[in-house]
Write an enzyme that holds these catalytic residues in place. Sequence first.
Site, PDB file in Angstrom:
ATOM      1  CE  LYS A  18      62.848 -27.375 108.523  1.00 37.89           C
ATOM      2  NZ  LYS A  18      64.026 -26.546 108.801  1.00 37.89           N
ATOM      3  NE  ARG A  94      62.985 -25.588 102.606  1.00 40.30           N
ATOM      4  CZ  ARG A  94      63.318 -26.626 103.371  1.00 40.30           C
ATOM      5  NH1 ARG A  94      62.806 -27.815 103.162  1.00 40.30           N
ATOM      6  NH2 ARG A  94      64.175 -26.465 104.347  1.00 40.30           N
ATOM      7  NE  ARG A 129      71.627 -31.390 110.582  1.00 43.96           N
ATOM      8  CZ  ARG A 129      70.643 -30.699 110.036  1.00 43.96           C
ATOM      9  NH1 ARG A 129      69.398 -30.910 110.418  1.00 43.96           N
ATOM     10  NH2 ARG A 129      70.905 -29.818 109.104  1.00 43.96           N
ATOM     11  NE  ARG A 158      71.045 -32.307 105.789  1.00 39.73           N
ATOM     12  CZ  ARG A 158      69.951 -31.619 106.084  1.00 39.73           C
ATOM     13  NH1 ARG A 158      69.089 -32.095 106.949  1.00 39.73           N
ATOM     14  NH2 ARG A 158      69.724 -30.455 105.520  1.00 39.73           N
ATOM     15  NE  ARG A 169      70.744 -26.283 104.578  1.00 42.34           N
ATOM     16  CZ  ARG A 169      71.226 -26.999 105.601  1.00 42.34           C
ATOM     17  NH1 ARG A 169      72.527 -27.220 105.682  1.00 42.34           N
ATOM     18  NH2 ARG A 169      70.428 -27.499 106.503  1.00 42.34           N
TER      19      ARG A 169
HETATM   20  P1  AP5 Z   1      67.164 -30.561 113.192  1.00 37.10           P
HETATM   21  O1  AP5 Z   1      66.006 -31.016 113.977  1.00 37.10           O
HETATM   22  O2  AP5 Z   1      67.884 -31.548 112.352  1.00 37.10           O
HETATM   23  O3  AP5 Z   1      66.767 -29.242 112.344  1.00 37.10           O
HETATM   24  P2  AP5 Z   1      65.896 -29.085 111.029  1.00 37.10           P
HETATM   25  O4  AP5 Z   1      65.109 -27.830 111.187  1.00 37.10           O
HETATM   26  O5  AP5 Z   1      65.167 -30.333 110.705  1.00 37.10           O
HETATM   27  O6  AP5 Z   1      67.086 -28.801 110.012  1.00 37.10           O
HETATM   28  P3  AP5 Z   1      67.330 -29.148 108.492  1.00 37.10           P
HETATM   29  O7  AP5 Z   1      68.746 -28.728 108.235  1.00 37.10           O
HETATM   30  O8  AP5 Z   1      66.957 -30.542 108.182  1.00 37.10           O
HETATM   31  O9  AP5 Z   1      66.424 -28.137 107.762  1.00 37.10           O
HETATM   32  P4  AP5 Z   1      66.611 -27.649 106.337  1.00 37.10           P
HETATM   33  O10 AP5 Z   1      65.324 -26.948 106.148  1.00 37.10           O
HETATM   34  O11 AP5 Z   1      67.824 -26.855 106.073  1.00 37.10           O
HETATM   35  O12 AP5 Z   1      66.900 -28.986 105.527  1.00 37.10           O
HETATM   36  P5  AP5 Z   1      65.993 -29.972 104.702  1.00 37.10           P
HETATM   37  O13 AP5 Z   1      66.510 -31.327 104.896  1.00 37.10           O
HETATM   38  O14 AP5 Z   1      64.557 -29.713 104.924  1.00 37.10           O
HETATM   39  O15 AP5 Z   1      68.177 -29.892 114.226  1.00 37.10           O
HETATM   40  C1  AP5 Z   1      69.421 -29.386 113.804  1.00 37.10           C
HETATM   41  C2  AP5 Z   1      70.501 -29.689 114.862  1.00 37.10           C
HETATM   42  O16 AP5 Z   1      70.206 -28.960 116.051  1.00 37.10           O
HETATM   43  C3  AP5 Z   1      70.566 -31.165 115.288  1.00 37.10           C
HETATM   44  O17 AP5 Z   1      71.883 -31.497 115.526  1.00 37.10           O
HETATM   45  C4  AP5 Z   1      69.753 -31.222 116.587  1.00 37.10           C
HETATM   46  O18 AP5 Z   1      70.195 -32.237 117.456  1.00 37.10           O
HETATM   47  C5  AP5 Z   1      69.999 -29.842 117.170  1.00 37.10           C
HETATM   48  N1  AP5 Z   1      68.848 -29.326 117.893  1.00 37.10           N
HETATM   49  C6  AP5 Z   1      67.525 -29.420 117.532  1.00 37.10           C
HETATM   50  N2  AP5 Z   1      66.752 -28.789 118.437  1.00 37.10           N
HETATM   51  C7  AP5 Z   1      67.586 -28.283 119.374  1.00 37.10           C
HETATM   52  C8  AP5 Z   1      67.385 -27.512 120.558  1.00 37.10           C
HETATM   53  N3  AP5 Z   1      66.155 -27.136 120.938  1.00 37.10           N
HETATM   54  N4  AP5 Z   1      68.476 -27.150 121.278  1.00 37.10           N
HETATM   55  C9  AP5 Z   1      69.731 -27.501 120.872  1.00 37.10           C
HETATM   56  N5  AP5 Z   1      69.987 -28.229 119.767  1.00 37.10           N
HETATM   57  C10 AP5 Z   1      68.928 -28.615 119.026  1.00 37.10           C
HETATM   58  O19 AP5 Z   1      66.335 -29.477 103.214  1.00 37.10           O
HETATM   59  C11 AP5 Z   1      67.630 -29.655 102.664  1.00 37.10           C
HETATM   60  C12 AP5 Z   1      67.658 -29.152 101.233  1.00 37.10           C
HETATM   61  O20 AP5 Z   1      66.736 -29.909 100.424  1.00 37.10           O
HETATM   62  C13 AP5 Z   1      67.234 -27.696 101.019  1.00 37.10           C
HETATM   63  O21 AP5 Z   1      68.317 -26.812 101.199  1.00 37.10           O
HETATM   64  C14 AP5 Z   1      66.735 -27.732  99.565  1.00 37.10           C
HETATM   65  O22 AP5 Z   1      67.811 -27.703  98.651  1.00 37.10           O
HETATM   66  C15 AP5 Z   1      66.065 -29.094  99.487  1.00 37.10           C
HETATM   67  N6  AP5 Z   1      64.634 -29.036  99.817  1.00 37.10           N
HETATM   68  C16 AP5 Z   1      64.029 -29.514 100.944  1.00 37.10           C
HETATM   69  N7  AP5 Z   1      62.707 -29.274 100.922  1.00 37.10           N
HETATM   70  C17 AP5 Z   1      62.464 -28.635  99.755  1.00 37.10           C
HETATM   71  C18 AP5 Z   1      61.286 -28.102  99.153  1.00 37.10           C
HETATM   72  N8  AP5 Z   1      60.089 -28.151  99.754  1.00 37.10           N
HETATM   73  N9  AP5 Z   1      61.403 -27.495  97.950  1.00 37.10           N
HETATM   74  C19 AP5 Z   1      62.602 -27.414  97.312  1.00 37.10           C
HETATM   75  N10 AP5 Z   1      63.743 -27.897  97.826  1.00 37.10           N
HETATM   76  C20 AP5 Z   1      63.689 -28.491  99.034  1.00 37.10           C
END
Ligand code: AP5
Length: 222
Positions: A18, A94, A129, A158, A169
């Site tokens: 994402k 979410r 990552r 992270r 997650r």
């Molecule tokens: P990356 O682009 O960083 O992936 P991402 O989908 O953004 O991953 P996140 O881990 O940030 O998603 P998440 O939903 O778990 O975490 P969030 O911060 O939202 O890519 C990942 C890796 O892969 C990178 O190293 C990249 O280089 C590589 N990559 C990307 N594309 C690639 C490709 N095509 N090929 C190869 N490699 C690739 O949430 C974290 C926490 O916050 C949650 O667990 C929750 O506790 C809380 N939270 C967040 N939002 C909410 C909400 N709305 N409500 C309640 N709690 C929430």
Amino acid sequence: LRPEPLKIMISGAPASGKGTQCELIKKKYGLVHISAGDLLRAEVAAGTENGKRAKDYMEKGMLVPDEIVVMMVKERLLKPDAQENGWLLDGYPRSLSQATALEDLGIRPDLFILLDVSEDALIERVVGRRLDPVTGKIYHLKYAPPESEEIAARVTQRFDDTEEKVKLRLQTHHQNVEAVLSVYKDLICKIDGNASKEDVFAKIDGALPSILEQKSDQWQLR
Ligand code: AP5
């Protein structure tokens, strides 16, 4: 006067890409990237009360309670930059209640992108990552390594990026995703996210012109 700016939601399992796709979409379309996870991590880093509470949930891979997340995202969405340039909402909603909170305000995207990535790939992406604390850029040790020795020396990991935590997650994601999709049924664009980041972006980029055209047509008919 011009047509209303583009509004996009992007969803997918942890590490489905994402944030990576948001960087590329933002660069080309000038939308304001609003990441719920980044907003929460900023609260954690600032040591606020909300940040301290949020961290307990994030460490367990659970959703942070609505009373913290909903207001935080609403306020960010309603800021003038997002209203003027359009927005790209990453990692929100979410849950059904988070989606309903936006529906109640009449906030609906033009498109809901769902990135679909196999579970094995997700784990490999999480574990490799790295983030640059200076630029905020997302790297991967194998798939998107830092461009210089200097960046490689300063990248960080992270606190929730371990194999054990990503499994929690993922569980949370599976428990909630269907309810969220039901709200945006008619707007969903499911994209195979297993390809390289450039190929995934090419698919998203291919879907956006027709949405922009539709918006422009609707605007002219008003
Ligand atoms: P990356 O682009 O960083 O992936 P991402 O989908 O953004 O991953 P996140 O881990 O940030 O998603 P998440 O939903 O778990 O975490 P969030 O911060 O939202 O890519 C990942 C890796 O892969 C990178 O190293 C990249 O280089 C590589 N990559 C990307 N594309 C690639 C490709 N095509 N090929 C190869 N490699 C690739 O949430 C974290 C926490 O916050 C949650 O667990 C929750 O506790 C809380 N939270 C967040 N939002 C909410 C909400 N709305 N409500 C309640 N709690 C929430």
